[in-house]
Motif scaffolding. Structure first.
Motif, PDB file in Angstrom:
ATOM      1  N   LYS A  74       0.898  -1.457   0.059  1.00 29.25           N
ATOM      2  CA  LYS A  74       0.024  -0.190   0.118  1.00 29.25           C
ATOM      3  C   LYS A  74       0.961   1.433   0.039  1.00 29.25           C
ATOM      4  N   HIS A  75       1.888   1.276   0.562  1.00 26.98           N
ATOM      5  CA  HIS A  75       2.750   2.429   0.745  1.00 26.98           C
ATOM      6  C   HIS A  75       3.580   2.675  -0.523  1.00 26.98           C
ATOM      7  N   SER A  76       3.936   1.683  -1.243  1.00 24.45           N
ATOM      8  CA  SER A  76       4.510   1.627  -2.581  1.00 24.45           C
ATOM      9  C   SER A  76       3.528   2.202  -3.624  1.00 24.45           C
ATOM     10  N   ILE A  77       2.407   1.876  -3.552  1.00 25.35           N
ATOM     11  CA  ILE A  77       1.142   2.411  -4.682  1.00 25.35           C
ATOM     12  C   ILE A  77       0.642   3.607  -4.192  1.00 25.35           C
ATOM     13  N   GLN A  78       0.837   4.044  -2.832  1.00 28.54           N
ATOM     14  CA  GLN A  78       0.525   5.307  -2.679  1.00 28.54           C
ATOM     15  C   GLN A  78       1.479   6.316  -3.085  1.00 28.54           C
ATOM     16  N   GLY A 102       0.321   9.297  -5.943  1.00 28.53           N
ATOM     17  CA  GLY A 102       0.895  10.552  -5.783  1.00 28.53           C
ATOM     18  C   GLY A 102       1.361  11.112  -7.209  1.00 28.53           C
ATOM     19  N   ASP A 103       2.086  10.291  -7.733  1.00 26.58           N
ATOM     20  CA  ASP A 103       2.875  10.616  -8.967  1.00 26.58           C
ATOM     21  C   ASP A 103       1.895  10.878  -9.968  1.00 26.58           C
ATOM     22  N   GLU A 104       1.022   9.726  -9.920  1.00 26.47           N
ATOM     23  CA  GLU A 104      -0.158   9.842 -11.073  1.00 26.47           C
ATOM     24  C   GLU A 104      -1.144  11.208 -10.989  1.00 26.47           C
ATOM     25  N   LEU A 105      -1.377  11.554  -9.548  1.00 25.08           N
ATOM     26  CA  LEU A 105      -2.006  12.710  -9.422  1.00 25.08           C
ATOM     27  C   LEU A 105      -1.279  13.911 -10.065  1.00 25.08           C
ATOM     28  N   LYS A 106      -0.191  14.090  -9.717  1.00 26.62           N
ATOM     29  CA  LYS A 106       0.569  15.184 -10.236  1.00 26.62           C
ATOM     30  C   LYS A 106       0.529  15.428 -11.728  1.00 26.62           C
ATOM     31  N   HIS A 107       0.758  14.352 -12.521  1.00 30.74           N
ATOM     32  CA  HIS A 107       0.365  13.996 -13.870  1.00 30.74           C
ATOM     33  C   HIS A 107      -0.769  14.475 -14.154  1.00 30.74           C
ATOM     34  N   ARG A 108      -1.962  14.173 -13.564  1.00 32.32           N
ATOM     35  CA  ARG A 108      -3.409  14.398 -13.899  1.00 32.32           C
ATOM     36  C   ARG A 108      -3.586  15.828 -13.972  1.00 32.32           C
ATOM     37  N   ILE A 109      -2.828  16.638 -13.036  1.00 38.77           N
ATOM     38  CA  ILE A 109      -3.174  17.976 -12.986  1.00 38.77           C
ATOM     39  C   ILE A 109      -2.843  18.833 -14.449  1.00 38.77           C
ATOM     40  N   PRO A 124      -3.960   8.147 -17.206  1.00 38.58           N
ATOM     41  CA  PRO A 124      -4.643   7.179 -16.481  1.00 38.58           C
ATOM     42  C   PRO A 124      -3.855   7.055 -15.023  1.00 38.58           C
ATOM     43  N   THR A 125      -4.862   6.525 -14.115  1.00 34.74           N
ATOM     44  CA  THR A 125      -4.403   6.453 -12.762  1.00 34.74           C
ATOM     45  C   THR A 125      -4.581   5.193 -12.210  1.00 34.74           C
ATOM     46  N   PRO A 126      -3.907   3.990 -12.752  1.00 31.40           N
ATOM     47  CA  PRO A 126      -4.091   2.632 -12.240  1.00 31.40           C
ATOM     48  C   PRO A 126      -3.493   2.401 -10.621  1.00 31.40           C
ATOM     49  N   PHE A 127      -2.681   2.985 -10.468  1.00 30.86           N
ATOM     50  CA  PHE A 127      -2.231   2.893  -9.026  1.00 30.86           C
ATOM     51  C   PHE A 127      -3.179   3.321  -8.137  1.00 30.86           C
ATOM     52  N   CYS A 128      -4.040   4.404  -8.368  1.00 28.38           N
ATOM     53  CA  CYS A 128      -4.739   5.378  -7.508  1.00 28.38           C
ATOM     54  C   CYS A 128      -6.098   4.485  -7.624  1.00 28.38           C
TER      55      CYS A 128
END
Length: 152
Positions: free
Chosen positions: A120-124, A128-135, A141-145
């Motif tokens: 869970k810590h790893s995918i968090q 976080g990186d995916e959400l930065k790119h989503r901005i 895509p946000t498969p980890f989220c």
């Protein structure tokens, strides 16, 4: 039995043989053997420090090796694959036989392994990186989220 006639001590052992022990005088010369013994005593703290240092870091190395009995990433060292029963998370071990011996199924040792928490810590982090790119890219895509949300 000991008899004292002044400064000389006479010991009479049970075999009735007399042994004379002369007292040590403080102004006598130091023998070579006594001098070498004194030098050895001076080296003792250094020797003990080296031994303690070696034992400490040897113990830390062993503890480090035991701490990482699995990995979330496949590598040359961790080749054999296992899955958690709860979420089906794949993790890798050095040897299936050794892992099952050290952590038998249903044992407290196996339950104490923090695979799910570490995963869970790893995918968090990845989320976080995916959400930065989503901005910047709304359709990123946000498969980890998505995976993190599924596990919650």
């Amino acid at each position: 039995m000991a008899e004292n006639d002044g400064e000389t001590v006479v010991l009479i052992p049970p075999s009735n043989k007399t042994v004379v022990v002369e007292p040590l005088s403080l102004d006598r010369p130091i023998t070579q053997l006594e001098e070498e013994g004194g030098k050895a005593c001076q080296c003792m703290p250094i020797t003990l420090s080296i031994v303690m240092f070696t034992l400490l870091f040897g113990g830390l190395y062993v503890a480090h090796q035991q701490q990482y009995s699995y990995s979330l990433e496949k590598s040359d060292k961790y080749r054999d694959t296992l899955k958690t029963t709860d979420y089906g998370i794949e993790f890798y071990v050095y040897s299936l036989n050794m892992f099952n011996h050290n952590y038998p199924l249903g044992s407290f040792a196996r339950d104490a392994i923090e695979i799910i928490g570490e995963y869970k810590h790893s995918i968090q982090k990845h989320c976080g990186d995916e959400l930065k790119h989503r901005i910047r890219f709304l359709d990123f895509p946000t498969p980890f989220c998505d995976e993190l949300e599924r596990m919650s």
